[in-house]
Structure formats: C-alpha cells, structure tokens
Design a protein around this motif. Structure first.
Motif, PDB file in Angstrom:
ATOM      1  N   UNK A   1       0.922  -1.080   0.163  1.00  0.00           N
ATOM      2  CA  UNK A   1       0.117   0.141  -0.361  1.00  0.00           C
ATOM      3  C   UNK A   1       1.466   0.931   0.225  1.00  0.00           C
ATOM      4  N   UNK A   2       0.729   1.994  -0.801  1.00  0.00           N
ATOM      5  CA  UNK A   2       1.807   3.008  -1.048  1.00  0.00           C
ATOM      6  C   UNK A   2       0.926   4.436  -1.652  1.00  0.00           C
ATOM      7  N   UNK A  39       6.994   8.157  -3.096  1.00  0.00           N
ATOM      8  CA  UNK A  39       5.643   7.454  -1.994  1.00  0.00           C
ATOM      9  C   UNK A  39       6.471   7.902  -0.979  1.00  0.00           C
ATOM     10  N   UNK A  40       6.088   7.956  -0.310  1.00  0.00           N
ATOM     11  CA  UNK A  40       6.193   9.202   1.563  1.00  0.00           C
ATOM     12  C   UNK A  40       5.822   8.150   2.151  1.00  0.00           C
ATOM     13  N   UNK A  41       5.235   7.167   2.408  1.00  0.00           N
ATOM     14  CA  UNK A  41       5.161   6.066   3.132  1.00  0.00           C
ATOM     15  C   UNK A  41       4.474   4.413   2.256  1.00  0.00           C
ATOM     16  N   UNK A  82       3.760   0.370   9.185  1.00  0.00           N
ATOM     17  CA  UNK A  82       3.977   1.446   7.719  1.00  0.00           C
ATOM     18  C   UNK A  82       5.371   1.823   8.032  1.00  0.00           C
ATOM     19  N   UNK A  83       6.219   1.959   6.402  1.00  0.00           N
ATOM     20  CA  UNK A  83       7.834   2.873   6.414  1.00  0.00           C
ATOM     21  C   UNK A  83       7.713   3.979   6.348  1.00  0.00           C
ATOM     22  N   UNK A  84       8.583   5.092   6.484  1.00  0.00           N
ATOM     23  CA  UNK A  84       8.393   6.197   5.558  1.00  0.00           C
ATOM     24  C   UNK A  84       9.563   6.935   5.596  1.00  0.00           C
ATOM     25  N   UNK A 110       6.213  11.079   5.766  1.00  0.00           N
ATOM     26  CA  UNK A 110       5.895  10.229   5.652  1.00  0.00           C
ATOM     27  C   UNK A 110       6.861   9.127   7.356  1.00  0.00           C
ATOM     28  N   UNK A 111       7.804   9.833   7.967  1.00  0.00           N
ATOM     29  CA  UNK A 111       8.330   9.070   9.031  1.00  0.00           C
ATOM     30  C   UNK A 111       7.169   9.277  10.563  1.00  0.00           C
TER      31      UNK A 111
END
Length: 91
Positions: A25-26, A33-35, A44-46, A51-52
C-alpha cells in the motif's frame, strides 16, 4: 503547477496457492512514495520526514495495523481466487 497525491495498492504472488501473497500500500505525493505498508514487513515505513512522522503514529495504532495486515486475505487472496477461477474456467 499543482500538487499530485495518490494511493496505490497492489498484490503480488507467484505461487498458485497464493502462499507467497504480498500486499503493498503506497501513499504518493508528487510521484514520490512517502509512506508504504508492506505485508512482509507488517508495518508502515516512512520515506520522507512527513512520512516517517505518520508511519510512527500509524504503527502505534493496533486497529490501523490490524486492518492493513488483514488486506492480504480480504483483498488480495479473495480477488486472486476470483481471477484465477475465471481464467481457469476459460481454458
């Protein structure tokens, strides 16, 4: 001269039994892509400061994580089974 925001999700698998199904899921802003949620990572990865920040918030919420993790079964495998049976019925 505007802003572009989108959300793309996808399901990836190579086995016939969907045992290797991955849900991604982008969250995208201006084509970056920020998350990202990846079901193999499980959270989730930022990729930007914004995003972080949001990934940390969302990863602390068990309801959000449970919902995203469930998408492998609810969305990916369900639809893959429908597509596979539709294709198999035609051959």
């Amino acid at each position: 001269n505007g802003y572009y925001r989108s959300r793309w999700n996808k399901c990836i698998h190579s086995s016939r039994d969907f045992s290797d199904m991955v849900y991604i899921d982008n969250y995208i802003f201006n084509k970056d892509v920020y998350i990202q949620f990846n079901s193999t990572v499980g959270e989730f990865v930022g990729y930007t400061a914004h995003g972080v920040y949001n990934a940390e918030l969302w990863n602390k919420d068990p309801n959000i994580l449970q919902q995203e993790r469930a998408e492998v079964e609810r969305y990916c495998k369900h639809n893959a089974e429908l597509y596979q049976s539709a294709i198999a019925d035609k051959t």
